[in-house]
Design a protein around this motif. Structure first.
Motif, PDB file in Angstrom:
ATOM      1  N   UNK A 188       0.815  -1.214   0.000  1.00  0.00           N
ATOM      2  CA  UNK A 188       0.000   0.000   0.000  1.00  0.00           C
ATOM      3  C   UNK A 188       0.848   1.263   0.000  1.00  0.00           C
ATOM      4  N   UNK A 189       1.969   1.225   0.696  1.00  0.00           N
ATOM      5  CA  UNK A 189       2.820   2.420   0.744  1.00  0.00           C
ATOM      6  C   UNK A 189       3.380   2.736  -0.641  1.00  0.00           C
ATOM      7  N   UNK A 190       3.680   1.701  -1.416  1.00  0.00           N
ATOM      8  CA  UNK A 190       4.137   1.928  -2.790  1.00  0.00           C
ATOM      9  C   UNK A 190       3.029   2.539  -3.631  1.00  0.00           C
ATOM     10  N   UNK A 191       1.816   2.039  -3.441  1.00  0.00           N
ATOM     11  CA  UNK A 191       0.675   2.571  -4.181  1.00  0.00           C
ATOM     12  C   UNK A 191       0.489   4.058  -3.913  1.00  0.00           C
ATOM     13  N   UNK A 192       0.631   4.469  -2.653  1.00  0.00           N
ATOM     14  CA  UNK A 192       0.464   5.873  -2.300  1.00  0.00           C
ATOM     15  C   UNK A 192       1.473   6.751  -3.018  1.00  0.00           C
ATOM     16  N   UNK A 193       2.737   6.319  -3.046  1.00  0.00           N
ATOM     17  CA  UNK A 193       3.767   7.103  -3.733  1.00  0.00           C
ATOM     18  C   UNK A 193       3.505   7.156  -5.235  1.00  0.00           C
ATOM     19  N   UNK A 194       3.102   6.028  -5.809  1.00  0.00           N
ATOM     20  CA  UNK A 194       2.841   5.983  -7.245  1.00  0.00           C
ATOM     21  C   UNK A 194       1.676   6.888  -7.624  1.00  0.00           C
TER      22      UNK A 194
END
Length: 215
Positions: free
Chosen positions: A102-108
């Motif tokens: 999820x943290x990657x999704x937020x940055x993307x």
């Protein structure tokens, strides 16, 4: 037919390329590894070996001409993030990016992605639901609350009609189609009867479907 830029040709990227080919879309495939590019050549319209974090290389592809840009890079989140950001800066219409957490999704999403796919997470959910019950044959998540299930016909429903069972009224679950011998039958009426050699596709909230079919 859509024009699609596919960046990252690992296992996920290759499978995406193969499916897009089946669907007759025009695909430009990109990866920095020559052998990966060679592997997808039978399935794509064009292919380039190059570094997607290089602005000049991406610019040379004519990003604004693609209907969809898919960033399927794995095991290099920094590269995926940079690529996603550059695509948007160069005029990409719609960017789909791969994320593992999820943290990657937020940055993307903050850096240009219009949508996110979680291949490992989505497969994990599908596997857990598919094989945790003898009644489920397939599962497609619509959103956090709703899903489409392919389920077997309960024994006490056999010979009865959809109108007689009326699960829409009792459980708020909709029967979308019947499936017999691998073929879907979409014409559903209250007089449609349930048969032993069938499965059915139902749409509803997860908790309602679980209650209805005792999952």
């Amino acid at each position: 037919m859509k024009s699609i830029l596919l960046i990252g040709l690992g296992r996920l990227g290759k499978h995406i390329a193969m499916k897009l080919n089946e669907l007759d879309h025009q695909v430009m495939a990109v990866d920095r590894m020559e052998e990966r590019v060679d592997d997808v050549l039978p399935y794509v319209t064009n292919a380039q070996i190059g570094d997607s974090t290089n602005e000049e290389f991406l610019r040379s592809l004519g990003i604004g001409n693609f209907d969809v840009c898919i960033v399927a890079i794995g095991n290099d989140f920094q590269g995926s993030l940079e690529t996603t950001s550059l695509l948007k800066e160069l005029g990409a219409k719609f960017v789909v990016a791969r994320a593992e957490r999820d943290v990657q999704a937020k940055f993307l999403l903050r850096n240009g992605a219009d949508d996110i796919v979680y291949p490992e997470k989505q497969l994990a959910y599908w596997t857990a639901i598919r094989y945790s019950s003898e009644h489920i044959f397939d599962y497609i998540e619509v959103d956090e609350d709703y899903a489409i299930f392919e389920v077997s016909i309960p024994k006490d429903w056999l010979g009865k009609t959809i109108g007689e069972i009326d699960i829409r009224k009792k459980y708020n679950v909709n029967i979308m189609a019947m499936k017999r011998h691998g073929k879907l039958h979409m014409t559903i009426t209250p007089d449609t009867a349930f048969h032993e050699d069938e499965t059915m596709l139902v749409l509803g909230r997860n908790k309602d479907i679980q209650k209805c079919f005792h999952i």
